[in-house]
Design an enzyme around this catalytic site. Sequence first.
Site, PDB file in Angstrom:
ATOM      1  N   ILE A   1      -3.110  35.420  50.520  1.00 14.51           N
ATOM      2  CA  ILE A   1      -1.931  36.222  50.153  1.00 14.51           C
ATOM      3  C   ILE A   1      -2.302  37.699  50.039  1.00 14.51           C
ATOM      4  O   ILE A   1      -1.500  38.579  50.334  1.00 14.51           O
ATOM      5  CB  ILE A   1      -1.305  35.688  48.837  1.00 14.51           C
ATOM      6  CG1 ILE A   1      -0.676  34.313  49.090  1.00 14.51           C
ATOM      7  CG2 ILE A   1      -0.259  36.662  48.282  1.00 14.51           C
ATOM      8  CD1 ILE A   1      -0.059  33.660  47.865  1.00 14.51           C
TER       9      ILE A   1
ATOM     10  N   HIS B   1     -18.102  16.581  43.788  1.00 14.00           N
ATOM     11  CA  HIS B   1     -16.733  16.099  44.059  1.00 14.00           C
ATOM     12  C   HIS B   1     -16.768  14.633  44.529  1.00 14.00           C
ATOM     13  O   HIS B   1     -15.983  13.802  44.086  1.00 14.00           O
ATOM     14  CB  HIS B   1     -16.151  17.008  45.146  1.00 14.00           C
ATOM     15  CG  HIS B   1     -14.695  16.870  45.364  1.00 14.00           C
ATOM     16  ND1 HIS B   1     -13.762  17.181  44.410  1.00 14.00           N
ATOM     17  CD2 HIS B   1     -13.991  16.447  46.453  1.00 14.00           C
ATOM     18  CE1 HIS B   1     -12.540  16.962  44.896  1.00 14.00           C
ATOM     19  NE2 HIS B   1     -12.657  16.517  46.125  1.00 14.00           N
TER      20      HIS B   1
ATOM     21  N   ARG C   1       3.341  44.197  47.305  1.00 13.24           N
ATOM     22  CA  ARG C   1       2.967  44.529  48.687  1.00 13.24           C
ATOM     23  C   ARG C   1       4.154  44.343  49.637  1.00 13.24           C
ATOM     24  O   ARG C   1       4.762  43.273  49.663  1.00 13.24           O
ATOM     25  CB  ARG C   1       1.810  43.609  49.101  1.00 13.24           C
ATOM     26  CG  ARG C   1       1.432  43.667  50.551  1.00 13.24           C
ATOM     27  CD  ARG C   1       0.652  44.908  50.873  1.00 13.24           C
ATOM     28  NE  ARG C   1       0.173  44.909  52.244  1.00 13.24           N
ATOM     29  CZ  ARG C   1      -0.336  45.971  52.827  1.00 13.24           C
ATOM     30  NH1 ARG C   1      -0.436  47.114  52.171  1.00 13.24           N
ATOM     31  NH2 ARG C   1      -0.752  45.918  54.076  1.00 13.24           N
TER      32      ARG C   1
ATOM     33  N   ALA D   1     -19.824  18.558  28.889  1.00 17.33           N
ATOM     34  CA  ALA D   1     -19.776  19.750  29.749  1.00 17.33           C
ATOM     35  C   ALA D   1     -18.699  19.614  30.819  1.00 17.33           C
ATOM     36  O   ALA D   1     -17.971  20.570  31.118  1.00 17.33           O
ATOM     37  CB  ALA D   1     -21.137  19.981  30.391  1.00 17.33           C
TER      38      ALA D   1
ATOM     39  N   GLU E   1     -22.795  19.387  37.826  1.00 18.52           N
ATOM     40  CA  GLU E   1     -22.245  18.432  36.838  1.00 18.52           C
ATOM     41  C   GLU E   1     -21.572  17.251  37.538  1.00 18.52           C
ATOM     42  O   GLU E   1     -20.535  16.765  37.109  1.00 18.52           O
ATOM     43  CB  GLU E   1     -21.220  19.124  35.939  1.00 18.52           C
ATOM     44  CG  GLU E   1     -21.741  20.368  35.310  1.00 18.52           C
ATOM     45  CD  GLU E   1     -22.262  20.139  33.921  1.00 18.52           C
ATOM     46  OE1 GLU E   1     -22.184  19.004  33.427  1.00 18.52           O
ATOM     47  OE2 GLU E   1     -22.764  21.102  33.338  1.00 18.52           O
TER      48      GLU E   1
ATOM     49  N   ARG F   1     -18.923  31.416  31.995  1.00 18.24           N
ATOM     50  CA  ARG F   1     -18.553  30.129  31.377  1.00 18.24           C
ATOM     51  C   ARG F   1     -19.700  29.123  31.478  1.00 18.24           C
ATOM     52  O   ARG F   1     -19.944  28.352  30.543  1.00 18.24           O
ATOM     53  CB  ARG F   1     -17.282  29.573  32.032  1.00 18.24           C
ATOM     54  CG  ARG F   1     -16.573  28.498  31.217  1.00 18.24           C
ATOM     55  CD  ARG F   1     -17.063  27.086  31.541  1.00 18.24           C
ATOM     56  NE  ARG F   1     -16.963  26.826  32.944  1.00 18.24           N
ATOM     57  CZ  ARG F   1     -17.887  26.170  33.655  1.00 18.24           C
ATOM     58  NH1 ARG F   1     -18.962  25.683  33.084  1.00 18.24           N
ATOM     59  NH2 ARG F   1     -17.748  26.001  34.963  1.00 18.24           N
TER      60      ARG F   1
HETATM   61  C1  FAD Z   1     -25.515  27.141  40.582  1.00 17.77           C
HETATM   62  C2  FAD Z   1     -25.966  25.785  40.119  1.00 17.77           C
HETATM   63  C3  FAD Z   1     -26.316  25.593  38.782  1.00 17.77           C
HETATM   64  C4  FAD Z   1     -26.790  24.346  38.341  1.00 17.77           C
HETATM   65  N1  FAD Z   1     -27.187  24.180  37.037  1.00 17.77           N
HETATM   66  C5  FAD Z   1     -27.817  23.026  36.660  1.00 17.77           C
HETATM   67  C6  FAD Z   1     -28.382  22.890  35.353  1.00 17.77           C
HETATM   68  O1  FAD Z   1     -28.243  23.778  34.507  1.00 17.77           O
HETATM   69  N2  FAD Z   1     -29.077  21.766  35.048  1.00 17.77           N
HETATM   70  C7  FAD Z   1     -29.239  20.746  35.959  1.00 17.77           C
HETATM   71  O2  FAD Z   1     -29.890  19.763  35.622  1.00 17.77           O
HETATM   72  N3  FAD Z   1     -28.704  20.838  37.216  1.00 17.77           N
HETATM   73  C8  FAD Z   1     -27.998  21.948  37.575  1.00 17.77           C
HETATM   74  N4  FAD Z   1     -27.467  22.065  38.856  1.00 17.77           N
HETATM   75  C9  FAD Z   1     -27.714  20.993  39.819  1.00 17.77           C
HETATM   76  C10 FAD Z   1     -26.486  20.204  40.217  1.00 17.77           C
HETATM   77  O3  FAD Z   1     -26.083  19.378  39.158  1.00 17.77           O
HETATM   78  C11 FAD Z   1     -26.809  19.439  41.508  1.00 17.77           C
HETATM   79  O4  FAD Z   1     -26.848  20.400  42.544  1.00 17.77           O
HETATM   80  C12 FAD Z   1     -25.818  18.343  41.812  1.00 17.77           C
HETATM   81  O5  FAD Z   1     -25.933  17.291  40.889  1.00 17.77           O
HETATM   82  C13 FAD Z   1     -25.988  17.786  43.222  1.00 17.77           C
HETATM   83  O6  FAD Z   1     -27.317  17.491  43.491  1.00 17.77           O
HETATM   84  P1  FAD Z   1     -27.975  18.035  44.852  1.00 17.77           P
HETATM   85  O7  FAD Z   1     -27.739  19.483  44.970  1.00 17.77           O
HETATM   86  O8  FAD Z   1     -29.392  17.560  44.881  1.00 17.77           O
HETATM   87  O9  FAD Z   1     -27.166  17.339  46.016  1.00 17.77           O
HETATM   88  P2  FAD Z   1     -27.380  15.863  46.606  1.00 17.77           P
HETATM   89  O10 FAD Z   1     -27.450  14.870  45.490  1.00 17.77           O
HETATM   90  O11 FAD Z   1     -28.492  15.906  47.591  1.00 17.77           O
HETATM   91  O12 FAD Z   1     -26.015  15.638  47.371  1.00 17.77           O
HETATM   92  C14 FAD Z   1     -25.744  16.235  48.649  1.00 17.77           C
HETATM   93  C15 FAD Z   1     -24.412  15.679  49.161  1.00 17.77           C
HETATM   94  O13 FAD Z   1     -24.502  14.251  49.285  1.00 17.77           O
HETATM   95  C16 FAD Z   1     -23.446  13.636  48.568  1.00 17.77           C
HETATM   96  N5  FAD Z   1     -23.915  12.347  48.019  1.00 17.77           N
HETATM   97  C17 FAD Z   1     -25.020  12.133  47.244  1.00 17.77           C
HETATM   98  N6  FAD Z   1     -25.095  10.826  46.907  1.00 17.77           N
HETATM   99  C18 FAD Z   1     -24.019  10.224  47.476  1.00 17.77           C
HETATM  100  C19 FAD Z   1     -23.518   8.867  47.495  1.00 17.77           C
HETATM  101  N7  FAD Z   1     -24.134   7.893  46.807  1.00 17.77           N
HETATM  102  N8  FAD Z   1     -22.401   8.618  48.190  1.00 17.77           N
HETATM  103  C20 FAD Z   1     -21.749   9.594  48.842  1.00 17.77           C
HETATM  104  N9  FAD Z   1     -22.157  10.879  48.879  1.00 17.77           N
HETATM  105  C21 FAD Z   1     -23.274  11.186  48.195  1.00 17.77           C
HETATM  106  C22 FAD Z   1     -23.086  14.615  47.476  1.00 17.77           C
HETATM  107  O14 FAD Z   1     -21.758  14.421  47.035  1.00 17.77           O
HETATM  108  C23 FAD Z   1     -23.266  15.951  48.182  1.00 17.77           C
HETATM  109  O15 FAD Z   1     -22.096  16.273  48.902  1.00 17.77           O
HETATM  110  C24 FAD Z   1     -26.905  23.286  39.283  1.00 17.77           C
HETATM  111  C25 FAD Z   1     -26.519  23.482  40.610  1.00 17.77           C
HETATM  112  C26 FAD Z   1     -26.048  24.702  41.030  1.00 17.77           C
HETATM  113  C27 FAD Z   1     -25.649  24.893  42.473  1.00 17.77           C
END
Ligand code: FAD
Length: 392
Positions: free
Chosen positions: A345, A374, A276, A250, A371, A97
């Site tokens: 389960i 949470h 089961r 998206a 995207e 997806r």
């Molecule tokens: C398998 C996979 C595919 C992906 N594909 C794409 C893609 O195609 N294109 C693309 O551009 N990106 C893609 N991403 C990136 C994804 O969108 C990011 O991982 C995501 O936006 C979070 O950014 P980060 O991993 O840097 O986490 P961070 O921004 O470092 O966040 C880490 C933690 O801190 C929390 N946090 C951050 N800021 C705050 C705040 N202000 N207040 C409270 N909590 C906060 C977050 O909720 C999270 O729990 C992908 C990620 C994965 C894992």
Amino acid sequence: MKADQFQAPDYYNLDELLSDEHKMVRDASREWVKREVSPIIEEAAQKAEFPKQLINGLAEIGAFGPYIPEEYGGAGLDQISYGLIMQEIERGDSGVRSTASVQSSLVMYPIFKYGTEEQKKKYLPKLASGEMIGCFGLTEPDHGSNPGGMTTNFKDKGDHYLLNGAKMWISNAPFADIAIVWAKNEEGRIHGLIVERGMEGFSTPETHNKWSLRASATGELVFNNVKVPKENLMPEKSGLGAPLGCLDSARYGIAWGAIGAAMDCYDTALRYAKEREQFGKPIASFQLQQKKLAEMITEITKAQLLAWRLGVMRNEGTATSAQISMAKRNNVAMAINIAREARQILGGMGITGEYSIMRHSMNLESVITYEGTHDIHLLITGLDITGIPAFE
Ligand SMILES: Cc1cc2nc3c(=O)[nH]c(=O)nc-3n(C[C@H](O)[C@H](O)[C@H](O)COP(=O)(O)OP(=O)(O)OC[C@H]3O[C@@H](n4cnc5c(N)ncnc54)[C@H](O)[C@@H]3O)c2cc1C
């Protein structure tokens, strides 16, 4: 893997809210997933390979640009059909997806909305048919939840732009033919550029060792003095609102997709619980297991209603970004909780690849993060209802 015996739950007769076209599109996607995805997906996930043989079928069921007009090769469907296609594909696997979501909402959508007529004619029909695969580069190593801080940049060199920087966690990057890249110009304004594989200085190293979304290829985009032709800039929208507009589309698809993963987990757990036996009875006869199953169908039904109503508002053009955030956040959390309960389960069998639940569970760990995490979606709702941003 066990034969796919999926039967979709519809506790509130939501089919009555769907048109004949919606049901036709949904049923065609469902049949395709049963026939083509279910038999091969466990092995692809175990091997951590994107099953490229699915690309033609995805194009045939209209999963690439469902709502893009037919004149550009899209399926010309409405938003509810788009959602239903995403639901059915994610019922098979979130990674598959993801490929369809990226292609439709993060590659075709920006070209359709922000691109020139030449760009639309050049790229959209090939993307719709799967002849060309795209990816979307927004996230950077140091800028995930805060994409506005990006450092990837381009300079005007007269007859071309010079692009430098790096993107991380990019779905489809390792094999994509084109990348929609968000980068800042010399004034610090964000623009979208179409970067093609083969441009000198552009590479796409693959990200390995993922425990989640293993049937989807993830990688980096590295730009080292890449000369991008000027006609590859999408001129109709700039600023952070441009990539965020794509994310709205998206995220809406994910709100439906997560229901698919949850339905598959629920349906598997219900069947297993009835078959089961322990202590001389089916485990479905024990109150503790009934509680889990009853809560699952309740949450799925609520999520279905949320997605359907959002689809109606998307069709009317009235859905806000904050409303989309609420549905993405709620439905993915709903699915991840159901996957966890469903796994229990099935007892020990739940951890094996004989059943789809553990794969869904691990996949949803990515879906709850990408995207917009949470947490970030909760802050968007908080901002919407209080008027006070709590991001910084
Ligand atoms: C398998 C996979 C595919 C992906 N594909 C794409 C893609 O195609 N294109 C693309 O551009 N990106 C893609 N991403 C990136 C994804 O969108 C990011 O991982 C995501 O936006 C979070 O950014 P980060 O991993 O840097 O986490 P961070 O921004 O470092 O966040 C880490 C933690 O801190 C929390 N946090 C951050 N800021 C705050 C705040 N202000 N207040 C409270 N909590 C906060 C977050 O909720 C999270 O729990 C992908 C990620 C994965 C894992």
